[in-house]
Design a protein around this motif. Structure first.
Motif, PDB file in Angstrom:
ATOM      1  N   ARG A   1     -17.129   1.769   5.451  1.00 46.13           N
ATOM      2  CA  ARG A   1     -16.519   0.903   4.649  1.00 46.13           C
ATOM      3  C   ARG A   1     -16.378   1.089   3.074  1.00 46.13           C
TER       4      ARG A   1
ATOM      5  N   TYR B   1       2.345  -1.837   6.866  1.00 48.03           N
ATOM      6  CA  TYR B   1       0.903  -1.788   7.159  1.00 48.03           C
ATOM      7  C   TYR B   1       0.600  -3.305   7.709  1.00 48.03           C
TER       8      TYR B   1
ATOM      9  N   TYR C   1       4.443  -2.983  -3.206  1.00 41.41           N
ATOM     10  CA  TYR C   1       3.360  -2.375  -2.418  1.00 41.41           C
ATOM     11  C   TYR C   1       4.025  -1.176  -1.654  1.00 41.41           C
TER      12      TYR C   1
ATOM     13  N   SER D   1     -10.292   0.135   1.720  1.00 40.56           N
ATOM     14  CA  SER D   1      -9.084  -0.343   0.835  1.00 40.56           C
ATOM     15  C   SER D   1      -8.554  -1.738   1.337  1.00 40.56           C
ATOM     16  N   GLN D   2      -9.069  -2.112   2.320  1.00 40.93           N
ATOM     17  CA  GLN D   2      -8.362  -3.537   2.714  1.00 40.93           C
ATOM     18  C   GLN D   2      -9.126  -4.380   1.876  1.00 40.93           C
TER      19      GLN D   2
ATOM     20  N   TYR E   1      -3.855   7.981   3.685  1.00 45.19           N
ATOM     21  CA  TYR E   1      -3.663   9.030   4.335  1.00 45.19           C
ATOM     22  C   TYR E   1      -3.163  10.168   3.584  1.00 45.19           C
TER      23      TYR E   1
ATOM     24  N   VAL F   1       3.232   2.827   0.287  1.00 45.49           N
ATOM     25  CA  VAL F   1       2.372   3.682   1.208  1.00 45.49           C
ATOM     26  C   VAL F   1       3.206   4.887   1.145  1.00 45.49           C
TER      27      VAL F   1
HETATM   28  C1  LIG Z   1      -1.860   1.855   4.835  1.00 41.79           C
HETATM   29  C2  LIG Z   1      -3.079   1.198   4.947  1.00 41.79           C
HETATM   30  N1  LIG Z   1      -4.084   0.918   4.134  1.00 41.79           N
HETATM   31  C3  LIG Z   1      -5.233   0.395   4.255  1.00 41.79           C
HETATM   32  C4  LIG Z   1      -6.076   0.524   5.346  1.00 41.79           C
HETATM   33  C5  LIG Z   1      -7.275  -0.155   5.475  1.00 41.79           C
HETATM   34  O1  LIG Z   1      -8.300   1.054   5.565  1.00 41.79           O
HETATM   35  P1  LIG Z   1      -9.757   0.617   5.185  1.00 41.79           P
HETATM   36  O2  LIG Z   1     -10.432   1.307   6.470  1.00 41.79           O
HETATM   37  O3  LIG Z   1     -10.000   1.843   4.007  1.00 41.79           O
HETATM   38  O4  LIG Z   1     -10.089  -0.804   4.494  1.00 41.79           O
HETATM   39  C6  LIG Z   1      -5.175   1.044   6.344  1.00 41.79           C
HETATM   40  C7  LIG Z   1      -6.031   1.335   7.613  1.00 41.79           C
HETATM   41  O5  LIG Z   1      -5.425   1.519   8.763  1.00 41.79           O
HETATM   42  C8  LIG Z   1      -3.972   1.412   6.341  1.00 41.79           C
HETATM   43  O6  LIG Z   1      -3.225   2.022   7.326  1.00 41.79           O
END
Ligand SMILES: Cc1ncc(COP(=O)(O)O)c(C=O)c1O
Length: 382
Positions: free
Chosen positions: A233, A117, A159, A92-93, A197, A161
């Motif tokens: 990934r 984050y 944005y 997701s990064q 999560y 979470v």
């Molecule tokens: C809130 C949040 N978004 C995105 C990510 C990135 O995750 P990914 O490994 O899917 O790139 C993390 C990773 O810790 C996260 O905590």
């Protein structure tokens, strides 16, 4: 060579530094955001990895939206709206990066909950957009502050979470979800819902996601890093077809697509009965680890440290009665790595948000014994 102006805004990651320090053998690390190393489903993935050599087509170039059989499976599995589409991303990064490159300019304003984050903060900083933080409460963003911000500033994206936030573990209640959506609809703000999560709820009932409640204004990020393994990934962005089309053009200009062999391995694992067994096991172990950590903190630290209960995810947010940065330094010297809360705020904001007494603790990566041992060490230095 001179670095780009936006690069100069990027803060070095304290977490990377502390993770390096926590590699030493006697350190118990509650600092990282790593899933349990002993539960990575490597053996379960093995047959699907071995089967790859019989599928040479997977080693060719593929489409930028992702491996079609996996996309179809995810559409069904996540019950996507008929007007929604998805792109498979390298975690997701990368989803955050694609969205930032597509929608954020240096004169764009983006809202987010503080703390936030760190990886998202870094992507937004690199875009040059103005970051507008809103205080987080135990049930989600402070709604009055959010409305005031929307009223005074042309916010393009919020944005969020909502499920088991990183770093606080907060899960928005239903009323807050509905209220945020109403505000976004009223002020013409799009939602960027980051949900790595969400599948890790170990107590209580699941709540509808923002994408479930408002699919026409929400881009949702999902990830298999915490539910399968971060090393493959893989994640995906889903949302209204028109927005996904725009994102696809950006993706084509980046790395073309995520590796096909691992998309096939992921697909086979998701379809197998072992996937839900693995997920259940993960939730049970995280619940046990969290319970052990929470009990030890309550019993040993008493009212010297406070935290709100969490119902899932990987983090617990501690508020101390003293400066957390100094405490974290002493904790590291005593063999426990943690992350002071001030590192999860946009630069210059942490003082405004009274972050200096907070600390993030990770409970997914250490055993119950290590977690109890870590609290013993923290008790000694308090
Ligand atoms: C809130 C949040 N978004 C995105 C990510 C990135 O995750 P990914 O490994 O899917 O790139 C993390 C990773 O810790 C996260 O905590």
């Amino acid at each position: 060579m001179e670095t780009a102006t936006q690069w100069q805004q990027l803060q070095p990651s304290y977490i990377r530094e502390i993770l390096a320090a926590s590699q030493q053998p006697d350190i118990i690390s509650l600092a990282g955001g790593l899933p349990a190393g002993d539960l990575l489903p490597v053996n379960e993935l093995q047959p699907y990895i071995e089967a790859l050599t019989a599928q040479p087509d997977l080693f060719q170039y593929g489409g930028s939206a992702g491996y079609e059989p996996l996309r179809q499976d995810l559409r069904r599995r996540y019950d996507l709206d008929k007007n929604s589409e998805l792109i498979i991303t390298s975690g997701s990064q990368q989803g955050l990066d694609i969205i930032a490159r597509t929608y954020l300019d240096s004169d764009t304003h983006i809202a987010l909950e503080a703390p936030c984050y760190l990886g998202a903060l870094q992507v937004f900083q690199l875009s040059g957009a103005t970051i507008c933080p809103v205080r987080q409460t135990p049930t989600g963003p402070d709604l009055e502050e959010l409305e005031q911000l929307f009223h005074t500033t042309a916010i393009k994206l919020f944005y969020a979470v909502p499920d088991f936030h990183n770093p606080t573990g907060v899960c928005w209640d239903l009323k807050t979800r509905q209220a945020v959506i109403s505000l976004c609809q009223h002020y013409g703000v799009f939602l960027l819902e980051d949900s790595p999560y969400r599948a890790l709820r170990f107590i209580g009932e699941s709540m509808p996601s923002l994408a479930d409640l408002a699919p026409d204004i929400t881009l949702q990020l999902n990830s298999f890093s915490k539910t399968v393994t971060p090393g493959i990934r893989l994640g995906f962005i889903s949302g209204p077809e028109q927005l996904i089309d725009q994102l696809l053009r950006t993706r084509q200009a980046m790395d073309l697509h995520s590796p096909l062999p691992f998309q096939q391995v992921l697909l086979e694992f998701l379809k197998s009965p072992t996937y839900s067994l693995h997920l259940n096991k993960l939730k049970q172990v995280y619940r046990d680890r969290y319970t052990a950590l929470a009990e030890s903190l309550r019993n040993r630290l008493g009212n010297q440290a406070q935290f709100n209960e969490v119902e899932g995810g990987m983090f617990l947010w501690l508020t101390l009665q003293e400066d957390a940065e100094q405490f974290a330094e002493r904790a590291l010297a005593a063999g426990v790595a943690t992350v002071p809360g001030c590192h999860f705020y946009p630069p210059h904001y942490s003082a405004d948000f009274n972050a200096h007494r907070t600390l993030r603790l990770n409970f997914s990566h250490s055993s119950i014994e290590q977690l109890r041992h870590a609290v013993d060490r923290l008790t000694e230095i308090l």
